[in-house]
Design an enzyme around this catalytic site. Structure first.
Site, short mmCIF file in Angstrom:
data_model
loop_
_atom_site.label_atom_id
_atom_site.label_comp_id
_atom_site.label_asym_id
_atom_site.label_seq_id
_atom_site.Cartn_x
_atom_site.Cartn_y
_atom_site.Cartn_z
N ASP A 166 0.86 -1.16 0.01
CA ASP A 166 -0.05 0.16 0.07
C ASP A 166 0.96 1.37 -0.10
O ASP A 166 1.91 1.32 0.52
CB ASP A 166 -0.77 -0.06 0.98
CG ASP A 166 -2.08 -0.72 1.25
OD1 ASP A 166 -2.11 -1.68 0.01
OD2 ASP A 166 -2.68 -1.07 2.34
N ARG A 178 -0.91 -0.66 -8.60
CA ARG A 178 -2.23 -0.37 -8.46
C ARG A 178 -2.29 1.11 -8.32
O ARG A 178 -1.97 1.53 -7.34
CB ARG A 178 -2.63 -1.01 -6.74
CG ARG A 178 -4.11 -0.65 -6.63
CD ARG A 178 -4.22 -0.57 -5.07
NE ARG A 178 -3.84 -1.84 -4.37
CZ ARG A 178 -3.48 -1.87 -3.15
NH1 ARG A 178 -3.40 -0.91 -2.32
NH2 ARG A 178 -3.06 -3.20 -2.76
#
Ligand code: FAD
Length: 303
Positions: free
Chosen positions: A130, A180
């Site tokens: 992340d 992502r």
């Protein structure tokens, strides 16, 4: 205003302590969080897999303040990777480097990251990283570069809102990075990040095309219909089939869109947060959408 207040609330330990002890708040959290235990997250992943949707297991927790907390997160992720493999689930694991001690002891964080990468690789489970607030961006990029050199299938979240992102991606180009792409969930100063919806969307679209050209197996983490449509059209322009990229969404959000995309042959993966530390995650989701706050207040009022 409400948004800024909620982003502030997501970082307030005092408020966190009060809110997380409230029974009803815990119930509301279940709309966005699979549960407090790994077993519950695995059950959600299995259920999604049955509907043709992959999972991304995320152990909640960030900004650990001691190495014992980081070691605990590593154990939990190793267990999660093993369980995904044992049950033959289509699921990745997504980690936050601050959860592995990035701001406490960088060398320990690197060791922790390598332990997770080794274990996940051994059981054939992919790891995603992340992206957190902008104070950690440069270091996270460096750690990703090292990780992706050893384990090229590692994926990194990249925030379209940050002004620096196009240059960061250019620097990663030689790696053909797995990314992502997300808008960015943190409140950043205007010098650091675009704030306007249309500016963020414009940068997201530019980066979508960039990823189809220079990245590998791109993933788009968004519920924004306009951006999902843009990614689908960009894939066609780049000559990519629907299974050559991924749309990622958060657990509990736009379930209609999740299923619709999966039914249309797109590769869909849902981010499944679980664990005890759900408070900052929940408040960030509320900041994104005031309607969630109403849902929350209604639950508190017992309606
Ligand atoms: P928005 O414009 O916020 O939303 C579009 C539409 O989606 C809304 O109109 C609404 O219908 C629906 N929607 C969006 N959010 C909600 C909500 N909370 N509740 C209900 N409906 C909603 N951010 C990071 O900074 N780092 C990360 O590593 C990261 N990882 C992510 C992983 C995934 C799989 C996803 C989907 C998001 C991730 N994010 C991450 C969060 C992201 O940056 C955004 O904050 C979040 O996705 C909201 O932006 P959006 O693109 O969905 O667009």
């Amino acid at each position: 205003m409400v948004n800024r207040l909620l982003v502030w609330a997501s970082g307030s330990p005092r408020l966190q302590q009060q809110v997380t002890q409230h029974k009803l708040t815990r119930r509301v959290a279940h709309r966005f969080v699979a549960g407090e235990r790994l077993e519950e997250a695995l059950a959600v992943a299995a259920e999604l897999n049955a509907h043709g949707i992959g999972g991304i297991l995320d152990l909640l927790g960030e900004g650990v303040t001691d190495l014992a907390g980081a070691a605990h997160a590593v154990d939990e992720y190793e267990e999660a990777a093993g369980a995904i493999a044992d049950r033959n689930l289509d699921a990745t694991i997504s980690i936050k480097l601050s959860q592995l001690g990035q701001t406490v002891d960088r060398a320990a964080c690197v060791r922790n990251l390598n332990r997770i990468l080794d274990r996940a690789h051994a059981v054939n489970v992919r790891v995603e990283i992340d992206m957190e607030d902008s104070s950690l961006t440069s270091d996270t990029l460096r750690l990703f570069q090292e990780a992706a050199t050893g384990y090229p299938k590692t994926r990194l979240a990249i925030q379209a809102a940050l002004r620096r992102t196009p240059l960061d991606l250019e620097a990663l180009a030689p790696l053909k990075p797995r990314v992502r792409l997300v808008k960015g969930a943190y409140s950043e100063p205007v010098e650091v990040a675009h704030r306007g919806r249309s500016e963020i969307r414009a940068q997201f679209k530019y980066l979508t095309d960039w990823l189809f050209q220079y990245g590998a197996d791109p993933a788009f983490g968004t519920h924004d219909g306009e951006l999902v449509d843009y990614a689908r059209a960009a894939a066609v322009r780049a000559g990519k089939a629907p299974n050559e990229f991924e749309i990622q969404l958060l657990y509990g959000i736009r379930r209609d869109l999740q299923q619709e995309l999966a039914n249309s042959g797109y590769r869909v993966r849902v981010y499944i947060p679980y664990g005890m530390a759900w408070y900052p995650y929940l408040t960030r989701r509320m900041a994104e959408r005031p309607a969630n706050l109403l849902f929350f207040l209604r639950a508190l009022a017992g309606k």
